[in-house]
Design a protein around this motif. Structure first.
Motif, PDB file in Angstrom:
ATOM      1  N   ALA A  37      -3.236  11.539   2.499  1.00  8.89           N
ATOM      2  CA  ALA A  37      -3.611  11.057   2.782  1.00  8.89           C
ATOM      3  C   ALA A  37      -5.689  12.435   2.087  1.00  8.89           C
ATOM      4  N   VAL A  38      -4.922  12.645   3.077  1.00  3.67           N
ATOM      5  CA  VAL A  38      -5.573  14.414   3.588  1.00  3.67           C
ATOM      6  C   VAL A  38      -5.982  15.039   1.968  1.00  3.67           C
ATOM      7  N   MET A  94       6.364  10.487  13.097  1.00  4.85           N
ATOM      8  CA  MET A  94       6.336  11.171  12.085  1.00  4.85           C
ATOM      9  C   MET A  94       5.492  11.180  10.658  1.00  4.85           C
ATOM     10  N   ILE A  95       6.617   9.571  10.307  1.00  5.62           N
ATOM     11  CA  ILE A  95       5.584   8.799   8.877  1.00  5.62           C
ATOM     12  C   ILE A  95       4.751   8.485   9.141  1.00  5.62           C
ATOM     13  N   GLU A  96       3.349   8.653  10.624  1.00  5.97           N
ATOM     14  CA  GLU A  96       1.954   8.011  10.152  1.00  5.97           C
ATOM     15  C   GLU A  96       1.703   9.447  10.059  1.00  5.97           C
ATOM     16  N   SER A  97       1.680  10.534  10.238  1.00  7.20           N
ATOM     17  CA  SER A  97       1.377  11.782  10.395  1.00  7.20           C
ATOM     18  C   SER A  97       1.812  12.120   8.676  1.00  7.20           C
ATOM     19  N   GLU A  98       2.815  11.985   8.409  1.00  4.20           N
ATOM     20  CA  GLU A  98       2.826  12.173   6.854  1.00  4.20           C
ATOM     21  C   GLU A  98       1.733  10.843   6.348  1.00  4.20           C
ATOM     22  N   ARG A 118      -2.798   3.244   4.742  1.00  2.00           N
ATOM     23  CA  ARG A 118      -1.686   3.102   3.919  1.00  2.00           C
ATOM     24  C   ARG A 118      -2.068   2.807   2.313  1.00  2.00           C
ATOM     25  N   ALA A 119      -2.707   1.748   2.634  1.00  2.00           N
ATOM     26  CA  ALA A 119      -3.091   0.500   1.525  1.00  2.00           C
ATOM     27  C   ALA A 119      -4.263   1.389   0.621  1.00  2.00           C
ATOM     28  N   ALA A 120      -5.567   2.420   1.168  1.00  2.00           N
ATOM     29  CA  ALA A 120      -5.643   2.997   1.037  1.00  2.00           C
ATOM     30  C   ALA A 120      -5.053   4.351  -0.153  1.00  2.00           C
ATOM     31  N   LEU A 121      -4.036   4.336   0.604  1.00  2.66           N
ATOM     32  CA  LEU A 121      -3.368   5.536  -0.027  1.00  2.66           C
ATOM     33  C   LEU A 121      -2.669   4.934  -1.128  1.00  2.66           C
ATOM     34  N   LYS A 122      -2.205   4.314  -1.307  1.00  2.90           N
ATOM     35  CA  LYS A 122      -1.551   3.745  -2.233  1.00  2.90           C
ATOM     36  C   LYS A 122      -2.371   3.209  -3.677  1.00  2.90           C
ATOM     37  N   ARG A 123      -3.407   2.278  -3.320  1.00  2.00           N
ATOM     38  CA  ARG A 123      -4.453   2.331  -4.098  1.00  2.00           C
ATOM     39  C   ARG A 123      -5.145   3.695  -5.403  1.00  2.00           C
ATOM     40  N   GLU A 124      -4.987   4.558  -4.234  1.00  2.00           N
ATOM     41  CA  GLU A 124      -5.150   5.896  -4.637  1.00  2.00           C
ATOM     42  C   GLU A 124      -4.100   6.542  -5.716  1.00  2.00           C
ATOM     43  N   LEU A 125      -3.028   6.885  -5.388  1.00  2.00           N
ATOM     44  CA  LEU A 125      -2.061   6.384  -5.784  1.00  2.00           C
ATOM     45  C   LEU A 125      -1.695   5.935  -7.789  1.00  2.00           C
ATOM     46  N   ASP A 126      -2.261   4.592  -7.159  1.00  2.00           N
ATOM     47  CA  ASP A 126      -1.653   3.476  -8.624  1.00  2.00           C
ATOM     48  C   ASP A 126      -2.736   4.433  -9.395  1.00  2.00           C
ATOM     49  N   ARG A 127      -4.101   4.323  -8.941  1.00  2.00           N
ATOM     50  CA  ARG A 127      -5.243   4.853 -10.039  1.00  2.00           C
ATOM     51  C   ARG A 127      -4.633   6.272 -10.589  1.00  2.00           C
ATOM     52  N   PHE A 143      -4.726  13.768  -1.065  1.00  3.22           N
ATOM     53  CA  PHE A 143      -4.946  13.017  -2.258  1.00  3.22           C
ATOM     54  C   PHE A 143      -6.616  12.444  -2.114  1.00  3.22           C
ATOM     55  N   GLY A 144      -7.041  13.159  -0.972  1.00  4.53           N
ATOM     56  CA  GLY A 144      -8.832  12.784  -0.817  1.00  4.53           C
ATOM     57  C   GLY A 144      -9.155  11.742  -0.493  1.00  4.53           C
ATOM     58  N   VAL A 145      -8.127  10.752   0.309  1.00  4.86           N
ATOM     59  CA  VAL A 145      -8.795   9.648   0.856  1.00  4.86           C
ATOM     60  C   VAL A 145      -8.984   9.393   1.854  1.00  4.86           C
ATOM     61  N   ALA A 146     -10.549   8.649   2.257  1.00  2.45           N
ATOM     62  CA  ALA A 146     -10.735   8.759   3.898  1.00  2.45           C
ATOM     63  C   ALA A 146     -10.044   8.083   4.484  1.00  2.45           C
ATOM     64  N   HIS A 147     -10.391   9.284   6.176  1.00  6.02           N
ATOM     65  CA  HIS A 147      -9.297   8.688   7.108  1.00  6.02           C
ATOM     66  C   HIS A 147      -9.832   7.763   7.701  1.00  6.02           C
ATOM     67  N   ASP A 148      -8.505   6.343   8.475  1.00  4.90           N
ATOM     68  CA  ASP A 148      -9.090   5.898   9.448  1.00  4.90           C
ATOM     69  C   ASP A 148      -8.184   4.915  10.493  1.00  4.90           C
ATOM     70  N   ASP A 149      -7.957   5.088  11.510  1.00  2.00           N
ATOM     71  CA  ASP A 149      -7.637   4.606  12.511  1.00  2.00           C
ATOM     72  C   ASP A 149      -6.350   3.854  11.844  1.00  2.00           C
ATOM     73  N   ASP A 150      -6.722   2.947  11.667  1.00  2.00           N
ATOM     74  CA  ASP A 150      -5.776   2.185  11.071  1.00  2.00           C
ATOM     75  C   ASP A 150      -4.882   2.422  10.066  1.00  2.00           C
ATOM     76  N   LEU A 151      -3.526   2.509  10.717  1.00  2.00           N
ATOM     77  CA  LEU A 151      -2.677   3.001   9.787  1.00  2.00           C
ATOM     78  C   LEU A 151      -2.722   2.854   8.419  1.00  2.00           C
ATOM     79  N   GLU A 152      -2.485   0.453   8.933  1.00  2.00           N
ATOM     80  CA  GLU A 152      -2.143   0.174   7.430  1.00  2.00           C
ATOM     81  C   GLU A 152      -3.231   0.336   6.394  1.00  2.00           C
ATOM     82  N   THR A 153      -4.563  -0.287   6.509  1.00  2.11           N
ATOM     83  CA  THR A 153      -5.371   0.135   6.431  1.00  2.11           C
ATOM     84  C   THR A 153      -5.603   1.326   4.901  1.00  2.11           C
TER      85      THR A 153
END
Length: 78
Positions: free
Chosen positions: A24-25, A15-19, A39-48, A27-37
């Motif tokens: 990411a979708v 559930m957390i992964e799907s959320e 999450r980090a990309a999503l955090k950078r976008e939200l910070d920006r 906010f337009g963040v590129a998808h990656d199979d690695d969940l930690e990557t």
């Protein structure tokens, strides 16, 4: 050693992964199979976006401090 109580259940992790992937979708963040990557990309976008949305406020605070100084500066120990 972690007990099973310390770790989210497999369904909770999914559930957390799907959320995270849904955000990411959204906010337009590129998808990656690695969940930690992802999450980090999503955090950078939200910070920006936060910085962009609050730029005017930050500039106003900086101007106020330049004009008036720090409000509690007399209590600083350094």
């Amino acid at each position: 050693m972690a007990s099973t109580l310390d770790l989210p259940s497999k369904s909770t992790r999914r559930m957390i992964e799907s959320e995270v992937r849904a955000e990411a979708v959204r906010f337009g963040v590129a998808h990656d199979d690695d969940l930690e990557t992802l999450r980090a990309a999503l955090k950078r976008e939200l910070d920006r976006r936060w910085q962009e949305d609050n730029r005017g406020w930050a500039e106003a605070v900086n101007r106020w401090v330049e004009k008036n100084g720090l409000p509690l500066e007399k209590y600083r120990l350094f």
